[in-house]
Design a protein around this motif. Sequence first.
Motif, PDB file in Angstrom:
ATOM      1  N   UNK A   1      -9.458   6.699  -3.416  1.00  0.00           N
ATOM      2  CA  UNK A   1      -8.374   6.298  -4.321  1.00  0.00           C
ATOM      3  C   UNK A   1      -8.759   5.046  -5.097  1.00  0.00           C
ATOM      4  N   UNK A   2      -9.204   5.216  -6.337  1.00  0.00           N
ATOM      5  CA  UNK A   2      -9.576   4.072  -7.167  1.00  0.00           C
ATOM      6  C   UNK A   2      -8.355   3.267  -7.593  1.00  0.00           C
ATOM      7  N   UNK A   3      -7.157   3.856  -7.455  1.00  0.00           N
ATOM      8  CA  UNK A   3      -5.924   3.185  -7.849  1.00  0.00           C
ATOM      9  C   UNK A   3      -5.362   2.297  -6.725  1.00  0.00           C
TER      10      UNK A   3
ATOM     11  N   UNK B   1      -5.185  17.935 -11.661  1.00  0.00           N
ATOM     12  CA  UNK B   1      -6.580  17.517 -11.722  1.00  0.00           C
ATOM     13  C   UNK B   1      -6.727  16.040 -12.070  1.00  0.00           C
ATOM     14  N   UNK B   2      -5.704  15.469 -12.689  1.00  0.00           N
ATOM     15  CA  UNK B   2      -5.775  14.077 -13.117  1.00  0.00           C
ATOM     16  C   UNK B   2      -4.936  13.135 -12.241  1.00  0.00           C
ATOM     17  N   UNK B   3      -3.908  13.673 -11.573  1.00  0.00           N
ATOM     18  CA  UNK B   3      -2.981  12.826 -10.809  1.00  0.00           C
ATOM     19  C   UNK B   3      -3.396  12.692  -9.349  1.00  0.00           C
ATOM     20  N   UNK B   4      -3.835  13.780  -8.739  1.00  0.00           N
ATOM     21  CA  UNK B   4      -4.091  13.784  -7.297  1.00  0.00           C
ATOM     22  C   UNK B   4      -5.483  13.246  -6.963  1.00  0.00           C
ATOM     23  N   UNK B   5      -5.580  12.617  -5.813  1.00  0.00           N
ATOM     24  CA  UNK B   5      -6.845  12.153  -5.235  1.00  0.00           C
ATOM     25  C   UNK B   5      -6.939  12.755  -3.839  1.00  0.00           C
ATOM     26  N   UNK B   6      -8.101  13.294  -3.492  1.00  0.00           N
ATOM     27  CA  UNK B   6      -8.200  14.058  -2.249  1.00  0.00           C
ATOM     28  C   UNK B   6      -7.900  13.237  -0.995  1.00  0.00           C
ATOM     29  N   UNK B   7      -8.481  12.058  -0.865  1.00  0.00           N
ATOM     30  CA  UNK B   7      -8.342  11.261   0.365  1.00  0.00           C
ATOM     31  C   UNK B   7      -8.174   9.775   0.020  1.00  0.00           C
ATOM     32  N   UNK B   8      -7.605   8.987   0.927  1.00  0.00           N
ATOM     33  CA  UNK B   8      -7.413   7.557   0.656  1.00  0.00           C
ATOM     34  C   UNK B   8      -8.705   6.824   0.302  1.00  0.00           C
ATOM     35  N   UNK B   9      -9.814   7.199   0.957  1.00  0.00           N
ATOM     36  CA  UNK B   9     -11.059   6.470   0.704  1.00  0.00           C
ATOM     37  C   UNK B   9     -11.575   6.662  -0.716  1.00  0.00           C
TER      38      UNK B   9
ATOM     39  N   UNK C   1       0.831  -1.210   0.000  1.00  0.00           N
ATOM     40  CA  UNK C   1       0.000   0.000   0.000  1.00  0.00           C
ATOM     41  C   UNK C   1       0.860   1.254   0.000  1.00  0.00           C
ATOM     42  N   UNK C   2       1.838   1.310   0.915  1.00  0.00           N
ATOM     43  CA  UNK C   2       2.650   2.509   1.038  1.00  0.00           C
ATOM     44  C   UNK C   2       3.541   2.710  -0.193  1.00  0.00           C
ATOM     45  N   UNK C   3       3.996   1.629  -0.769  1.00  0.00           N
ATOM     46  CA  UNK C   3       4.788   1.754  -1.989  1.00  0.00           C
ATOM     47  C   UNK C   3       3.958   2.405  -3.100  1.00  0.00           C
ATOM     48  N   UNK C   4       2.721   1.949  -3.230  1.00  0.00           N
ATOM     49  CA  UNK C   4       1.859   2.495  -4.275  1.00  0.00           C
ATOM     50  C   UNK C   4       1.527   3.965  -4.008  1.00  0.00           C
ATOM     51  N   UNK C   5       1.242   4.300  -2.745  1.00  0.00           N
ATOM     52  CA  UNK C   5       0.930   5.689  -2.374  1.00  0.00           C
ATOM     53  C   UNK C   5       2.123   6.607  -2.641  1.00  0.00           C
ATOM     54  N   UNK C   6       3.289   6.182  -2.185  1.00  0.00           N
ATOM     55  CA  UNK C   6       4.480   7.014  -2.313  1.00  0.00           C
ATOM     56  C   UNK C   6       4.837   7.240  -3.780  1.00  0.00           C
TER      57      UNK C   6
ATOM     58  N   UNK D   1      -6.418  -1.027  -4.147  1.00  0.00           N
ATOM     59  CA  UNK D   1      -7.408  -2.093  -4.025  1.00  0.00           C
ATOM     60  C   UNK D   1      -8.289  -1.822  -2.813  1.00  0.00           C
ATOM     61  N   UNK D   2      -9.431  -2.502  -2.735  1.00  0.00           N
ATOM     62  CA  UNK D   2     -10.328  -2.328  -1.584  1.00  0.00           C
ATOM     63  C   UNK D   2      -9.608  -2.625  -0.279  1.00  0.00           C
ATOM     64  N   UNK D   3      -8.814  -3.691  -0.271  1.00  0.00           N
ATOM     65  CA  UNK D   3      -8.080  -4.076   0.926  1.00  0.00           C
ATOM     66  C   UNK D   3      -7.065  -3.008   1.312  1.00  0.00           C
ATOM     67  N   UNK D   4      -6.376  -2.448   0.325  1.00  0.00           N
ATOM     68  CA  UNK D   4      -5.392  -1.395   0.595  1.00  0.00           C
ATOM     69  C   UNK D   4      -6.073  -0.129   1.107  1.00  0.00           C
ATOM     70  N   UNK D   5      -7.208   0.224   0.515  1.00  0.00           N
ATOM     71  CA  UNK D   5      -7.936   1.420   0.977  1.00  0.00           C
ATOM     72  C   UNK D   5      -8.396   1.246   2.415  1.00  0.00           C
ATOM     73  N   UNK D   6      -8.935   0.081   2.735  1.00  0.00           N
ATOM     74  CA  UNK D   6      -9.428  -0.163   4.092  1.00  0.00           C
ATOM     75  C   UNK D   6      -8.283  -0.102   5.100  1.00  0.00           C
ATOM     76  N   UNK D   7      -7.136  -0.699   4.757  1.00  0.00           N
ATOM     77  CA  UNK D   7      -6.003  -0.691   5.682  1.00  0.00           C
ATOM     78  C   UNK D   7      -5.519   0.734   5.924  1.00  0.00           C
ATOM     79  N   UNK D   8      -5.342   1.505   4.840  1.00  0.00           N
ATOM     80  CA  UNK D   8      -4.799   2.859   4.980  1.00  0.00           C
ATOM     81  C   UNK D   8      -5.772   3.769   5.722  1.00  0.00           C
ATOM     82  N   UNK D   9      -7.059   3.654   5.414  1.00  0.00           N
ATOM     83  CA  UNK D   9      -8.063   4.485   6.089  1.00  0.00           C
ATOM     84  C   UNK D   9      -8.077   4.202   7.590  1.00  0.00           C
TER      85      UNK D   9
END
Length: 440
Positions: free
Chosen positions: A210-212, A200-208, A15-20, A214-222
């Motif tokens: 983030x379509x990029x 406008x195309x690269x940034x996502x406001x919050x982890x919840x 998760x953190x690798x993908x976010x970073x 996975x559901x499991x990664x979003x739940x863990x990070x949130x």
Amino acid sequence: MTAARTDIDPLEKATMRKVILRLVPFLMICYFFALLDRVNVGFAALQMNKDLGLTPAMFGFAASLFFVSYFLVEVPSNLALQKFGARRWIARIMITWGLVTACMAFVIGPYSLYAMRFVLGAAEAGFFPGAVLYLTYWLPTRYRARILATFTVSIPLATFLGSPLSVGLLELDGTLGLRGWQWLFILEGLPTVLLGLACLFVLTDRPEGASWLTNEQRDWLTARMAADAAARKPVGHLSLWQLATNKYFLVMALVCSGASATGSVLSVWQPQLLKSFGLTNLQTGFVNAIPYGIATVLMVLWGRHSDNSGERRWHTAIPLLLAAGGFTALGLTGTAVAPTIVMVTFCLVGAYAFKGPFWALSASWLSTSTLAAGLAGINAISNLIGGGLMVNVVGLVKEQTGSFVLGMLPLALLCAVAATCVLVLGRNVARAADMLAVKS
């Protein structure tokens, strides 16, 4: 962080690798162009001051006006980012400051320069604390010093790469009837507009959202970010007025002022200081880049060491003491260029190695409800003192005494006081946390 990083859960690691990789390199590029706005005026001065009839005091005043409007707009800007979302607000900031930078090419005298520098500060205000705030939405506490140090590596990198780039653009002097300094502003401003549109195309406001992920990664990070936000902080929920009078907030702003003043003063005056040794414009650009190249490497290593040790207070104070020593010794270098470069390197390594541990420390002291205004306020006050006041001081002292070095001596005192403050206040916070742990 005190635990070994080898036992990181695979989900956390992925998760953190993908976010970073998604957010940090892009924000670094954006910040790189923000910092060119501060670097390029120092190099433009090598031609512009004569064309516009600027004295050292007039140039120092023009440079400092950026920080005055920056101070006035920064907190409202961060609150707007929190309200409208980072994606749209960071895009707005970048598009407006890019256009204003390009328009700097068309100033015709001191007063139009004063006006444009003031407008530029208002346009850019909020980008850095906004980006730091945005990253706190995505980075758990244990990652912050390292990643914030990596993000802020754009500061010395902008001068390391921007110095030869800026003097190279000065060589376009006469092309299409424009002076080199005019091309400098145009060609370093327009790419920022394009990056603003890319936000406008690269940034996502919050982890919840983030379509990029996975559901499991979003739940863990949130869940992880919610747990971090729930931890007890020295600065709890406060109104803006209460925050403005809070001792932790005010000391953090003073502490940040030492590093901010060091970076701001040297970015504006260092090219002229080096040229005073008889260097050409081209030589000045390449020599000016050396200290920033060294600072670029050391600030990342220092931020990584802070995360690996889990220590913030001394990792914040030691760089300030290094900068204080560098400014003090700068007065002893005389007319020799090599010792001057060494002392300036000490100052810049201190100013930039400070940033990762300090912003991680600040974010850990501020509650979720005060984070937006707190980070912006700290940065705004430090820029007002560092850029608005100290840049002017150097210009006035230079005009009265003919010496850049004498104008920089007050920075040694400011950095030493800032280091003392963070050590004392940090010790008090640690004691309070220990007492709370014993009671519970």
